[in-house]
Structure formats: C-alpha cells, structure tokens
Design a protein around this motif. Structure first.
Motif, PDB file in Angstrom:
ATOM      1  N   LEU A   1       2.136   9.089   3.339  1.00 19.01           N
ATOM      2  CA  LEU A   1       3.815   9.543   3.290  1.00 19.01           C
ATOM      3  C   LEU A   1       3.810   8.030   3.142  1.00 19.01           C
ATOM      4  CD1 LEU A   1       4.773  12.059   4.620  1.00 19.01           C
ATOM      5  CD2 LEU A   1       4.981  11.749   2.633  1.00 19.01           C
ATOM      6  N   VAL A   2       3.892   6.798   4.413  1.00 14.65           N
ATOM      7  CA  VAL A   2       4.324   6.053   4.258  1.00 14.65           C
ATOM      8  C   VAL A   2       4.278   4.944   3.237  1.00 14.65           C
ATOM      9  CG1 VAL A   2       4.352   3.441   5.582  1.00 14.65           C
ATOM     10  CG2 VAL A   2       5.368   5.941   6.991  1.00 14.65           C
ATOM     11  N   ILE A   3       2.148   5.053   2.971  1.00 13.23           N
ATOM     12  CA  ILE A   3       1.861   3.729   1.754  1.00 13.23           C
ATOM     13  C   ILE A   3       2.617   4.292   0.320  1.00 13.23           C
ATOM     14  CG2 ILE A   3      -0.170   3.459   0.211  1.00 13.23           C
ATOM     15  CD1 ILE A   3      -1.906   4.264   2.709  1.00 13.23           C
ATOM     16  N   TYR A   4       2.740   5.470   0.398  1.00 15.45           N
ATOM     17  CA  TYR A   4       3.263   5.709  -1.375  1.00 15.45           C
ATOM     18  C   TYR A   4       4.756   5.597  -1.267  1.00 15.45           C
ATOM     19  CZ  TYR A   4       5.601   8.960  -4.456  1.00 15.45           C
ATOM     20  OH  TYR A   4       6.473   9.672  -5.343  1.00 15.45           O
ATOM     21  N   LEU A   5       5.824   5.653  -0.233  1.00 12.06           N
ATOM     22  CA  LEU A   5       6.884   5.202  -0.378  1.00 12.06           C
ATOM     23  C   LEU A   5       7.166   3.976  -0.235  1.00 12.06           C
ATOM     24  CD1 LEU A   5       9.030   7.750   1.845  1.00 12.06           C
ATOM     25  CD2 LEU A   5       9.011   7.935  -0.531  1.00 12.06           C
ATOM     26  N   SER A   6       5.644   3.188   0.408  1.00 10.14           N
ATOM     27  CA  SER A   6       6.116   1.973   0.293  1.00 10.14           C
ATOM     28  C   SER A   6       5.522   0.762  -0.881  1.00 10.14           C
ATOM     29  CB  SER A   6       4.911   0.753   1.411  1.00 10.14           C
ATOM     30  OG  SER A   6       5.481   1.198   2.711  1.00 10.14           O
ATOM     31  N   ILE A   7       5.334   1.352  -1.679  1.00  7.34           N
ATOM     32  CA  ILE A   7       4.432   1.403  -3.130  1.00  7.34           C
ATOM     33  C   ILE A   7       5.914   1.527  -4.024  1.00  7.34           C
ATOM     34  CG2 ILE A   7       2.632   0.917  -5.051  1.00  7.34           C
ATOM     35  CD1 ILE A   7       1.077   1.831  -2.863  1.00  7.34           C
ATOM     36  N   PHE A   8       5.549   2.648  -3.773  1.00 10.50           N
ATOM     37  CA  PHE A   8       7.137   3.167  -5.281  1.00 10.50           C
ATOM     38  C   PHE A   8       8.504   3.293  -5.164  1.00 10.50           C
ATOM     39  CE2 PHE A   8       3.044   5.708  -6.190  1.00 10.50           C
ATOM     40  CZ  PHE A   8       2.404   4.950  -6.880  1.00 10.50           C
ATOM     41  N   ASP A   9       9.079   3.384  -3.201  1.00 10.42           N
ATOM     42  CA  ASP A   9      10.711   3.626  -3.431  1.00 10.42           C
ATOM     43  C   ASP A   9      10.380   3.266  -1.521  1.00 10.42           C
ATOM     44  OD1 ASP A   9      12.553   3.642  -2.940  1.00 10.42           O
ATOM     45  OD2 ASP A   9      13.402   5.318  -4.861  1.00 10.42           O
ATOM     46  N   ARG A  10      10.848   1.556  -1.339  1.00  7.07           N
ATOM     47  CA  ARG A  10      11.028   1.165  -0.126  1.00  7.07           C
ATOM     48  C   ARG A  10      12.268   1.766   0.898  1.00  7.07           C
ATOM     49  NH1 ARG A  10       8.048  -4.701   1.213  1.00  7.07           N
ATOM     50  NH2 ARG A  10       5.831  -4.021   0.433  1.00  7.07           N
ATOM     51  N   SER A  11      12.995   1.764  -0.193  1.00 10.82           N
ATOM     52  CA  SER A  11      14.708   2.149   0.153  1.00 10.82           C
ATOM     53  C   SER A  11      14.679   3.607   0.632  1.00 10.82           C
ATOM     54  CB  SER A  11      15.434   2.320  -1.136  1.00 10.82           C
ATOM     55  OG  SER A  11      15.187   3.490  -1.938  1.00 10.82           O
ATOM     56  N   LYS A  12      13.407   4.859  -0.052  1.00  8.45           N
ATOM     57  CA  LYS A  12      13.791   5.883   1.122  1.00  8.45           C
ATOM     58  C   LYS A  12      13.099   5.759   2.295  1.00  8.45           C
ATOM     59  CE  LYS A  12      13.814   8.620  -2.936  1.00  8.45           C
ATOM     60  NZ  LYS A  12      13.918   7.690  -4.164  1.00  8.45           N
ATOM     61  N   LEU A  13      12.650   4.105   3.025  1.00  5.17           N
ATOM     62  CA  LEU A  13      12.414   4.652   4.587  1.00  5.17           C
ATOM     63  C   LEU A  13      12.991   3.691   5.708  1.00  5.17           C
ATOM     64  CD1 LEU A  13       8.779   3.122   3.900  1.00  5.17           C
ATOM     65  CD2 LEU A  13       9.392   4.639   5.017  1.00  5.17           C
ATOM     66  N   LYS A  14      14.843   3.690   5.186  1.00  5.66           N
ATOM     67  CA  LYS A  14      15.528   3.743   5.336  1.00  5.66           C
ATOM     68  C   LYS A  14      16.724   4.832   5.893  1.00  5.66           C
ATOM     69  CE  LYS A  14      15.523  -0.930   2.998  1.00  5.66           C
ATOM     70  NZ  LYS A  14      16.296  -2.056   2.420  1.00  5.66           N
ATOM     71  N   ILE A  15      16.969   4.437   7.067  1.00  3.73           N
ATOM     72  CA  ILE A  15      17.776   5.309   7.476  1.00  3.73           C
ATOM     73  C   ILE A  15      19.142   4.274   8.796  1.00  3.73           C
ATOM     74  CG2 ILE A  15      16.461   7.243   7.984  1.00  3.73           C
ATOM     75  CD1 ILE A  15      16.162   6.934  10.317  1.00  3.73           C
ATOM     76  N   GLU A  16      19.879   5.299   8.626  1.00  4.66           N
ATOM     77  CA  GLU A  16      20.968   4.476   9.613  1.00  4.66           C
ATOM     78  C   GLU A  16      20.506   4.940  11.496  1.00  4.66           C
ATOM     79  OE1 GLU A  16      24.737   6.048   9.586  1.00  4.66           O
ATOM     80  OE2 GLU A  16      24.605   5.614   6.924  1.00  4.66           O
ATOM     81  N   PHE A  17      20.348   4.579  11.866  1.00  8.83           N
ATOM     82  CA  PHE A  17      20.207   4.255  13.601  1.00  8.83           C
ATOM     83  C   PHE A  17      20.422   6.351  13.927  1.00  8.83           C
ATOM     84  CE2 PHE A  17      20.819   3.329  18.148  1.00  8.83           C
ATOM     85  CZ  PHE A  17      19.878   3.203  18.672  1.00  8.83           C
TER      86      PHE A  17
END
Length: 202
Positions: free
Chosen positions: A46-62
């Motif tokens: 999942l991390v590899i997929y999002l890192s390639i296609f949409d890194r913004s979806k790996l960001k969350i609020e603390f």
C-alpha cells in the motif's frame, strides 16, 4: 459494474485468507507471526502504491493518530489474532468465519452507545436472528456442545475486534479517503507487529 467487481473481488480475497494462514501454520508460524506477515506485506504494498501514485494520501493530522492506532492495534491486531487462533483451535475455517460475522451485531450495539444511533425493530430482529443462528452453529441447542468455550470466545473476539474497525473508521471516514485509512492502520499494526515476529523452528 465496477462496484460489483470490487465487491466480488473483496469477497474472494477475504475468503482465501484462511488458505494462506493454514499454509503458514503448516510451516511452523504461530498466530501472531501470521498477523505480522500479513501486516508487513500489506503495509509495504500500500505504501509503495501511494508513494508512486498519490503521496498526499499518506498525510494525516497529528491529532488523528490515536484513531489510526486504535484501528490498527486495538481492532485489527486483536481481530486477526483471535481469528487465526480460532482456526487453529477449531481445526477448520467455516465456523470461525461464521462467528466472525457477529461483527455487525457488535457494531449495532456500540453505535447505539457511542454515536446514539437508534435501535429500530429491524435491527433488534436482526440481532435476535443472528444470536439464534449462532446458537445453532455452536451447538448450544443440542445435548452435545460441539465447540469449546475457548473456541467460541476466540470467534466472538474476532467479531468484536472486526467491529471496532468500523467504529474507529467512522470517526475519520469523512476526513480521509478509504485508501488512506487502510494504509495507515496497516502501518500502525506494523509498529506493534514487529515485536511479535520472532520465528523459530524445532
């Protein structure tokens, strides 16, 4: 049509989990190690997929980390452990899978207390039918109980843990996309899962 394909694929993939767990257990892995393996490769993909296609979806609020930790550790690790252990104790997949599907009932009850959702007649009827069905499955209506208390508790524990996933996810589903929630709860599981991954062969 796309929705039908996704739902069907999800059901098929969910159903074959037990096949891989049985294979891993035959190789000498215990339930916690099976959880750790599932967590590691799921998070990695999942991390590899999002890192390639949409890194913004790996960001969350603390401030939302607590929900992802709750989903990953309190819900999914607990659910997976109970489910995999139930398969081993019972010696089959069918009954643990059926006990797991007590989850909607737990969701209904917890939603009543946490989100003040109403319990209407349909929900109460569904609760009653599910409990009756569970009694038939476990042999509670027969003279000979077919499952041990441990097996039943493990199956219900899996259902309860699975229900917690819905409860925690509901708190953040309006804020994050599904792929973000899934990816980050697997990463939260990965943090906890590393501690249990100590393989040894006799």
């Amino acid at each position: 049509m796309n929705s039908v394909v996704c739902i069907t694929s999800a059901g098929i993939l969910w159903g074959i989990i037990a096949i891989f767990i049985s294979l891993l257990k035959d190789l000498g892995f215990n339930s916690l190690q099976c959880v750790a393996i599932r967590v590691f490769f799921s998070a990695l993909c999942l991390v590899i997929y999002l890192s390639i296609f949409d890194r913004s979806k790996l960001k969350i609020e603390f401030k939302d980390i607590i929900y992802f930790l709750g989903t990953g550790i309190l819900s999914i690790i607990f659910f997976n452990y109970c489910y995999f252990e139930a398969i081993e104790v019972i010696g089959g997949v069918a009954i643990p899978a059926l006990l797991l599907y007590m989850a909607p009932i737990f969701v209904m009850i917890m939603s009543f207390f946490f989100f003040h959702e109403k319990l209407n007649k349909r929900k109460v009827l569904a609760l009653f039918i599910t409990i009756i069905g569970l009694c038939f499955i476990t042999g509670a209506f027969s003279q000979e109980v077919t499952l041990s208390g441990k097996a039943i508790l493990l199956g219900l524990g899996a259902g309860f843990g699975y229900a917690l996933y819905s409860i925690f996810s509901k708190m953040i589903i309006d804020k994050y996309e599904a792929v973000t929630i899934i990816t980050l709860y697997y990463r939260a599981k990965k943090i906890r899962g590393r501690k249990s991954f100590n393989i040894s062969y006799d």
